[in-house]
Design an enzyme around this catalytic site. Structure first.
Site, PDB file in Angstrom:
ATOM      1  N   GLU A 263     -22.085  -0.159  35.051  1.00  0.00           N
ATOM      2  CA  GLU A 263     -22.811   0.279  33.846  1.00  0.00           C
ATOM      3  C   GLU A 263     -24.289  -0.104  33.883  1.00  0.00           C
ATOM      4  OE1 GLU A 263     -20.651  -1.181  30.436  1.00  0.00           O
ATOM      5  OE2 GLU A 263     -18.763  -0.319  31.108  1.00  0.00           O
ATOM      6  N   GLU A 370     -11.203   3.656  35.464  1.00  0.00           N
ATOM      7  CA  GLU A 370     -10.768   2.950  34.246  1.00  0.00           C
ATOM      8  C   GLU A 370     -10.191   3.920  33.226  1.00  0.00           C
ATOM      9  OE1 GLU A 370     -13.779   0.332  32.656  1.00  0.00           O
ATOM     10  OE2 GLU A 370     -14.513  -0.247  34.634  1.00  0.00           O
TER      11      GLU A 370
HETATM   12  C1  XIL Z   1     -12.861  -4.835  29.156  1.00  0.00           C
HETATM   13  C2  XIL Z   1     -11.505  -5.517  29.219  1.00  0.00           C
HETATM   14  O1  XIL Z   1     -10.505  -4.552  29.300  1.00  0.00           O
HETATM   15  C3  XIL Z   1     -11.274  -6.382  28.004  1.00  0.00           C
HETATM   16  O2  XIL Z   1     -10.091  -7.148  28.140  1.00  0.00           O
HETATM   17  C4  XIL Z   1     -12.465  -7.319  27.807  1.00  0.00           C
HETATM   18  O3  XIL Z   1     -12.292  -8.041  26.600  1.00  0.00           O
HETATM   19  C5  XIL Z   1     -13.764  -6.546  27.760  1.00  0.00           C
HETATM   20  O4  XIL Z   1     -13.879  -5.765  28.934  1.00  0.00           O
HETATM   21  N1  XIL Z   1     -15.809  -1.083  30.999  1.00  0.00           N
HETATM   22  C6  XIL Z   1     -15.556  -1.973  32.016  1.00  0.00           C
HETATM   23  C7  XIL Z   1     -14.523  -3.020  31.856  1.00  0.00           C
HETATM   24  O5  XIL Z   1     -16.127  -1.821  33.105  1.00  0.00           O
HETATM   25  O6  XIL Z   1     -14.855  -4.197  32.528  1.00  0.00           O
HETATM   26  C8  XIL Z   1     -14.225  -3.328  30.401  1.00  0.00           C
HETATM   27  O7  XIL Z   1     -13.097  -4.169  30.361  1.00  0.00           O
HETATM   28  C9  XIL Z   1     -14.007  -2.045  29.643  1.00  0.00           C
HETATM   29  C10 XIL Z   1     -15.228  -1.158  29.695  1.00  0.00           C
END
Ligand code: XIL
Length: 450
Positions: A263, A370
Site C-alpha cells: 500500500e 487478500e
Molecule cells: C489486517 C489484519 O487482517 C487484521 O487482523 C489487523 O488487525 C489489521 O490488518 N491490507 C493488508 C493487511 O495488507 O495487512 C491488513 O490486514 C488488511 C488490509
C-alpha cells in the site's frame, strides 16, 4: 494436486502430418476433457509462444511457481537443437533428435510465470529447418494455489481452525505475524516466535508461504512512528535495511514470496507520504526491493496494493511505478492485488482481464493476495449468490492469465475474518463449512470450469 493436460498441436497435425482418424479421436477426447484446448503451431508462426488453452478463454501455457510445471514436448521433423526460453529465462535448453523424440522441459524453481517459447530449430548442418512440427505437448499444469491469511494464535486456541486451514487451503500468508510491530517490537530486538510457528505449520504441510509484509505504514512499532529523537534519512534507512535483511535471510528457502512493500500509493496514484517516504525519500521502495533480493536471491518479490483491480488513477500510478522500478533494474517480480472487494467497487470480468493483461505486459507476475467479499448484515441468500459470482469472477480471471500465480483469501473463515463474522466475507462459514463459492473457486483455479 496437479492436473495433467495432454494437448496436441492441431494445426500442425492437420497440415504437415495428417493424423489418422484414430489420432483425431484421441485429440477430440483430450479436447473435450480440456474444454476446447487449442494450441498454436510454433513452426507455422516462426517461433511464437506456444499457446495452450486450458480454460474457457485464452491461457498461455502456464508456468506457475508452485510447483514448477513440467512440459513434455514430442517433436516430429528434422533433428537439431531446439531452444526453449521464457521471458525471464527459467527454462533449460533441450536437444531433440531426428524424429519422434520426446523431450522434457523443466522450469528452474523460482522462475517467473511466463509463456514458454519454442524457437524454430535449425538442422545440424546449420541450415534452418523449415518443417518441424510439435506432435504433442504434455503439460503438467498445476492449479493456482488457493491460500489463506492464517493466524498463529488460532492454530492452537480455536478448535477446528488448524484442520480447516490444512484441509481447505494450499498456501499460507501470516495475517499479522510478520508485520514489523510483531517482528521488531523494540529497536534491534526481533521476535519470531509466532511467525516461526506459522511457517513451520505451513512448511510441514508443503504449503508455500507468502511473507506479508516487509514495509508498510500500518502496524509499525511505536519506536518507529514516535521516535525519541527525530529520524534522519541515514538512520531510518539503516532500520529499513536491518529489518528487511533480518526477516528475509531468516526465512530464506522457507518463505517463497515477499510482499516487499504494501500500500505505497494514495487512491489518486501518488506515492503515499508514509514515514518511510517522508524520511528516506521516494527511493525507499527501490532500496527495499534491493535489500530483499540481496538477502534471498530466490524469493519472489512483490509490490502489493489495495483497490487496484479496476482501471483508474490508483492503478495507473501502480503501473507507472512498476514500469519505472523495472526500468531502473529494481528487482520487482510481481504485483499483488489485494481484492478487498468493496474498497474500490466490484470489478467486472473484463476489467480484471484488462488489469491482469496490463501488468503482465510489464513483465511481472500477478496474484490475488487478500480476497474477501464482505456483505451487509443481515446476509440474505441472494447476497451469498452475488458473493459467489464475485469470487468466481476473481478466480477465473486468475486462472485465465498465465501471469497469475496464486489466489489468497484474507482469512480462512468468517468467524475470524477481520471484516467481522456477520459480513460472512470469506470462503468458509463460522463453523468452517465450505460455502458453494469455495467449490467454485477451487474449480476455477484448477481449470475445471463448471
Ligand atoms: C489486517 C489484519 O487482517 C487484521 O487482523 C489487523 O488487525 C489489521 O490488518 N491490507 C493488508 C493487511 O495488507 O495487512 C491488513 O490486514 C488488511 C488490509
Amino acid at each position: 494436486m496437479s492436473l495433467t493436460a495432454t494437448v496436441a498441436v492441431l494445426s500442425a497435425v492437420a497440415t504437415a502430418h495428417p493424423a489418422s482418424a484414430q489420432q483425431r479421436r484421441g485429440v477430440e477426447a483430450e479436447r473435450a476433457e480440456l474444454r476446447g484446448a487449442v494450441v498454436s503451431d510454433p513452426s507455422a508462426s516462426g517461433g511464437q509462444a506456444v499457446k495452450v488453452r486450458l480454460g474457457r478463454r485464452a491461457a498461455v501455457l502456464r508456468a506457475p511457481l508452485h510447483p514448477a510445471p513440467s512440459v513434455r514436448v514430442r517433436l516430429r521433423g528434422c533433428g537439431g537443437t531446439i531452444r526453449v526460453s521464457a521471458g525471464s529465462g527459467p527454462f533449460r535448453a533441450v536437444r531433440v533428435g531426428r524424429s519422434w523424440q520426446t523431450v522434457t522441459v523443466t522450469t528452474a524453481a523460482g522462475g517467473a510465470a511466463s509463456p514458454v517459447r519454442f524457437a524454430r530449430p535449425s538442422s545440424r548442418s546449420g541450415r534452418s529447418c523449415p518443417r518441424v512440427s510439435i506432435d504433442r505437448i504434455d503439460v503438467q499444469a498445476a492449479p493456482v494455489v488457493l491460500g489463506a491469511a492464517t493466524r498463529d494464535d488460532l492454530l492452537t486456541t480455536a478448535p477446528g481452525y488448524e484442520q480447516a486451514v490444512a484441509s481447505t487451503f494450499g498456501g499460507v500468508t501470516p495475517e499479522n505475524e510478520l508485520k514489523m510491530a510483531f517482528t521488531q517490537p523494540s529497536p534491534g530486538v526481533f521476535d519470531f516466535a509466532r511467525a516461526d510457528r506459522l511457517v513451520d505449520f505451513a512448511r510441514g504441510r508443503r504449503m508455500p508461504v507468502r511473507g506479508h509484509t516487509l514495509v508498510y505504514d500500518q502496524q509499525l512499532p511505536q519506536w518507529v512512528t514516535q521516535p525519541l529523537v527525530p529520524w534522519t534519512r541515514e538512520r531510518l534507512l539503516e532500520v529499513l535495511r536491518t529489518h528487511i535483511t533480518t526477516l528475509v535471510a531468516r526465512y530464506r528457502g522457507r518463505v517463497d514470496t515477499w510482499d516487499v512493500v504494501n500500500e505505497v500509493l494514495t487512491p489518486d496514484g501518488k506515492l503515499k507520504p508514509s514515514i518511510w517516504q517522508r524520511v528516506i525519500g521516494d527511493d525507499y521502495i527501490d532500496l527495499a526491493f534491493r535489500f530483499a533480493r540481496a538477502a534471498d536471491p530466490n524469493a519472489h518479490l512483490v509490490i502489493n496494493d489495495v483497490g487496484v483491480e479496476r482501471p483508474g488513477l490508483h492503478q495507473d500510478g501502480l503501473a507507472r511505478l512498476v514500469r519505472d522500478l523495472r526500468a531502473r533494474g529494481v528487482p520487482v517480480d510481481g504485483v499483488g492485488f489485494q481484492a478487498h472487494i468493496d474498497q474500490a467497487g466490484v470489478p467486472t470480468a473484463s476489467e480484471l482481464d484488462e488489469t491482469l493483461s496490463r501488468f503482465a505486459r510489464l513483465g511481472v507476475t500477478t496474484e490475488i493476495t487478500e480476497a474477501d467479499v464482505p456483505l451487509s448484515p443481515p446476509v440474505t441468500a441472494a447476497a451469498l449468490m452475488r458473493q459467489q459470482t464475485i469470487y468466481g469472477t476473481l478466480a477465473t480471471a486468475c486462472w485465465e492469465h498465465a501471469s497469475c500465480t496464486a489466489f489468497t483469501v484474507w482469512g480462512a473463515d468468517d468467524g475470524h475474518s477481520w471484516r467481522g463474522a456477520q459480513t460472512r466475507a470469506t470462503l468458509l462459514d463460522a463453523q468452517y463449512r465450505a460455502k458453494s463459492s469455495t467449490a467454485l473457486v477451487m474449480q476455477h483455479l484448477s481449470g475445471r470450469i463448471p
